[in-house]
Design a protein around this motif. Sequence first.
Motif, PDB file in Angstrom:
ATOM      1  N   THR A 299       0.819  -1.214   0.000  1.00 19.31           N
ATOM      2  CA  THR A 299       0.000   0.000   0.000  1.00 19.31           C
ATOM      3  C   THR A 299       0.848   1.257   0.000  1.00 19.31           C
ATOM      4  OG1 THR A 299      -0.118   0.081   2.426  1.00 19.31           O
ATOM      5  CG2 THR A 299      -1.783  -1.224   1.275  1.00 19.31           C
ATOM      6  N   GLY A 300       2.086   1.144   0.486  1.00 20.87           N
ATOM      7  CA  GLY A 300       2.951   2.310   0.567  1.00 20.87           C
ATOM      8  C   GLY A 300       2.777   3.129   1.830  1.00 20.87           C
ATOM      9  N   HIS A 301       1.793   2.768   2.654  1.00 24.93           N
ATOM     10  CA  HIS A 301       1.551   3.528   3.878  1.00 24.93           C
ATOM     11  C   HIS A 301       2.376   3.011   5.055  1.00 24.93           C
ATOM     12  CE1 HIS A 301      -1.644   5.479   1.752  1.00 24.93           C
ATOM     13  NE2 HIS A 301      -2.324   4.352   1.597  1.00 24.93           N
ATOM     14  N   VAL A 302       2.766   1.743   5.014  1.00 23.65           N
ATOM     15  CA  VAL A 302       3.547   1.145   6.096  1.00 23.65           C
ATOM     16  C   VAL A 302       5.027   1.336   5.792  1.00 23.65           C
ATOM     17  CG1 VAL A 302       4.097  -0.982   7.323  1.00 23.65           C
ATOM     18  CG2 VAL A 302       1.742  -0.524   6.617  1.00 23.65           C
ATOM     19  N   GLN A 303       5.714   2.035   6.655  1.00 25.20           N
ATOM     20  CA  GLN A 303       7.125   2.320   6.445  1.00 25.20           C
ATOM     21  C   GLN A 303       8.032   1.262   7.061  1.00 25.20           C
ATOM     22  OE1 GLN A 303       8.049   4.899   4.489  1.00 25.20           O
ATOM     23  NE2 GLN A 303       5.847   5.185   4.212  1.00 25.20           N
ATOM     24  N   SER A 304       7.546   0.586   8.106  1.00 30.35           N
ATOM     25  CA  SER A 304       8.363  -0.402   8.793  1.00 30.35           C
ATOM     26  C   SER A 304       7.445  -1.485   9.335  1.00 30.35           C
ATOM     27  CB  SER A 304       9.158   0.241   9.930  1.00 30.35           C
ATOM     28  OG  SER A 304       9.953  -0.726  10.601  1.00 30.35           O
ATOM     29  N   LEU A 305       7.772  -2.752   9.089  1.00 26.75           N
ATOM     30  CA  LEU A 305       6.923  -3.863   9.484  1.00 26.75           C
ATOM     31  C   LEU A 305       7.732  -4.841  10.334  1.00 26.75           C
ATOM     32  CD1 LEU A 305       4.202  -5.361   9.257  1.00 26.75           C
ATOM     33  CD2 LEU A 305       5.117  -6.488   7.227  1.00 26.75           C
ATOM     34  N   GLU A 306       7.224  -5.114  11.529  1.00 25.43           N
ATOM     35  CA  GLU A 306       7.874  -6.051  12.437  1.00 25.43           C
ATOM     36  C   GLU A 306       7.204  -7.415  12.314  1.00 25.43           C
ATOM     37  OE1 GLU A 306       7.692  -6.785  17.203  1.00 25.43           O
ATOM     38  OE2 GLU A 306       8.296  -4.779  16.555  1.00 25.43           O
ATOM     39  N   ALA A 307       7.953  -8.393  11.841  1.00 25.97           N
ATOM     40  CA  ALA A 307       7.445  -9.767  11.733  1.00 25.97           C
ATOM     41  C   ALA A 307       8.048 -10.592  12.859  1.00 25.97           C
ATOM     42  CB  ALA A 307       7.828 -10.364  10.382  1.00 25.97           C
ATOM     43  N   ARG A 308       7.219 -11.404  13.494  1.00 28.01           N
ATOM     44  CA  ARG A 308       7.670 -12.182  14.651  1.00 28.01           C
ATOM     45  C   ARG A 308       7.756 -13.657  14.298  1.00 28.01           C
ATOM     46  NH1 ARG A 308       3.560  -9.379  18.973  1.00 28.01           N
ATOM     47  NH2 ARG A 308       4.378  -7.253  18.804  1.00 28.01           N
ATOM     48  N   LEU A 309       8.848 -14.276  14.723  1.00 26.37           N
ATOM     49  CA  LEU A 309       9.093 -15.695  14.493  1.00 26.37           C
ATOM     50  C   LEU A 309       9.574 -16.334  15.782  1.00 26.37           C
ATOM     51  CD1 LEU A 309      11.113 -15.503  11.140  1.00 26.37           C
ATOM     52  CD2 LEU A 309       8.688 -15.990  11.393  1.00 26.37           C
ATOM     53  N   THR A 310       9.239 -17.601  15.950  1.00 22.92           N
ATOM     54  CA  THR A 310       9.748 -18.348  17.096  1.00 22.92           C
ATOM     55  C   THR A 310      11.142 -18.866  16.770  1.00 22.92           C
ATOM     56  OG1 THR A 310       7.513 -19.030  17.705  1.00 22.92           O
ATOM     57  CG2 THR A 310       9.336 -20.307  18.629  1.00 22.92           C
ATOM     58  N   PRO A 311      12.139 -18.625  17.604  1.00 24.90           N
ATOM     59  CA  PRO A 311      13.491 -19.106  17.316  1.00 24.90           C
ATOM     60  C   PRO A 311      13.567 -20.623  17.405  1.00 24.90           C
ATOM     61  CG  PRO A 311      13.386 -18.196  19.529  1.00 24.90           C
ATOM     62  CD  PRO A 311      12.068 -17.893  18.885  1.00 24.90           C
ATOM     63  N   VAL A 312      14.463 -21.198  16.617  1.00 24.68           N
ATOM     64  CA  VAL A 312      14.682 -22.641  16.637  1.00 24.68           C
ATOM     65  C   VAL A 312      15.944 -22.942  17.431  1.00 24.68           C
ATOM     66  CG1 VAL A 312      13.460 -23.060  14.486  1.00 24.68           C
ATOM     67  CG2 VAL A 312      15.880 -22.477  14.421  1.00 24.68           C
ATOM     68  N   LYS A 313      16.235 -24.228  17.604  1.00 27.30           N
ATOM     69  CA  LYS A 313      17.304 -24.634  18.514  1.00 27.30           C
ATOM     70  C   LYS A 313      18.642 -24.884  17.824  1.00 27.30           C
ATOM     71  CE  LYS A 313      14.081 -26.802  21.746  1.00 27.30           C
ATOM     72  NZ  LYS A 313      13.728 -28.037  22.483  1.00 27.30           N
ATOM     73  N   ASP A 314      18.720 -24.608  16.542  1.00 31.19           N
ATOM     74  CA  ASP A 314      19.943 -24.863  15.786  1.00 31.19           C
ATOM     75  C   ASP A 314      20.308 -23.614  15.003  1.00 31.19           C
ATOM     76  OD1 ASP A 314      20.948 -25.879  12.796  1.00 31.19           O
ATOM     77  OD2 ASP A 314      21.921 -26.894  14.475  1.00 31.19           O
TER      78      ASP A 314
ATOM     79  N   TRP B  14      19.618  -4.027   5.516  1.00 32.77           N
ATOM     80  CA  TRP B  14      19.302  -3.098   6.595  1.00 32.77           C
ATOM     81  C   TRP B  14      18.198  -2.139   6.182  1.00 32.77           C
ATOM     82  CZ3 TRP B  14      20.969  -3.468  11.508  1.00 32.77           C
ATOM     83  CH2 TRP B  14      22.060  -4.288  11.766  1.00 32.77           C
ATOM     84  N   LYS B  15      18.058  -1.892   4.884  1.00 38.93           N
ATOM     85  CA  LYS B  15      17.051  -0.941   4.396  1.00 38.93           C
ATOM     86  C   LYS B  15      15.707  -1.592   4.104  1.00 38.93           C
ATOM     87  CE  LYS B  15      20.220   2.445   2.377  1.00 38.93           C
ATOM     88  NZ  LYS B  15      20.667   3.096   1.129  1.00 38.93           N
ATOM     89  N   GLU B  16      15.621  -2.914   4.195  1.00 39.41           N
ATOM     90  CA  GLU B  16      14.348  -3.583   3.946  1.00 39.41           C
ATOM     91  C   GLU B  16      13.280  -3.041   4.897  1.00 39.41           C
ATOM     92  OE1 GLU B  16      12.926  -5.951   1.923  1.00 39.41           O
ATOM     93  OE2 GLU B  16      14.638  -5.530   0.655  1.00 39.41           O
ATOM     94  N   PRO B  17      12.054  -2.791   4.406  1.00 38.30           N
ATOM     95  CA  PRO B  17      11.014  -2.233   5.274  1.00 38.30           C
ATOM     96  C   PRO B  17      10.513  -3.214   6.331  1.00 38.30           C
ATOM     97  CG  PRO B  17      10.117  -2.759   3.122  1.00 38.30           C
ATOM     98  CD  PRO B  17      11.603  -2.929   3.010  1.00 38.30           C
ATOM     99  N   HIS B  18      10.773  -4.495   6.146  1.00 32.37           N
ATOM    100  CA  HIS B  18      10.359  -5.459   7.171  1.00 32.37           C
ATOM    101  C   HIS B  18      11.594  -6.056   7.838  1.00 32.37           C
ATOM    102  CE1 HIS B  18      11.393  -8.411   4.083  1.00 32.37           C
ATOM    103  NE2 HIS B  18      11.325  -9.352   5.018  1.00 32.37           N
TER     104      HIS B  18
END
Length: 274
Positions: free
Chosen positions: A62-77, A120-124
């Motif tokens: 949409t162009g309205h979101v400048q920064s997006l935080e995506a959450r992931l569960t860390p793995v053990k390896d 580093w410049k990726e919006p997410h």
Amino acid sequence: FEQTLFYLYLLLKTAFRGEMIQVNRQVGFQNFADYEERKDLAWSDTYRWEAYRMALNAPLKTGHVQSLEARLTPVKDREAMVQKILGYDYGKWFADQPFQALPILEQSRLDMERAPEKFWKEPHFYVLHFPKRSDDPLPPRFLLQCRHYSLREDVRIRAEAIAEAMSVSPYLCSRVRGIDGCANEVNCRPEVFATAFRFLRNFQSTELQPPQSLLPSPMHRLSVTYHAGEDFYDIPDGLRAIDEALYFLDYRRGDRIGHALALGVEPLVHYQTK
């Protein structure tokens, strides 16, 4: 007749949509968790992968979101940790192509060498969140173990895997910006995550250095979010969870409390719903 069918269609569509986006009249985190688990029972790998792709692309296009935080569960390896982030990043653009771990890993290394500022410049970006869970009942011979012993060990292993992965992967350092504590907080206190969170927030590696043109700070550190005071038995219980998160997790300026509803709920309204 057609109008009646169309009306029935709208009713079914609204009901189905309500199940997908969780807009029933129930409150509490367990209600949210029930919906999430139900999705995993119904979705195939194809639909699940498409959901991941849309979760990144839909808000950004949409162009309205400048920064997006995506959450992931860390793995053990540590290798699996890098592969997991790569799968999401490259799947964001190439959803119709099967994920081939090794070629993508090699491609990411080339990309980092050619254009280190690109990632580093990726919006997410990604935040690794550690799920909470209730304590496991222990047999009498293990009474000398601390509470949540198994969860503490699980969190420790995942935290060490994150540190190891970020020590060897500039790509991962450019994509992971923080850690989080998520899931149902009832019967799981913030102290369980204290050691791992302090370890990761103080973790330093030469690979964590971002391009100076983007972040002038001498060393990039992981930021912290912890969900507390979101779901609770009583208001003082929620306030206690928030206070313990600040204390045990060594909170600093810029860190976040997730939701913290206990701080702002109107007591009269809260108790009228009980």
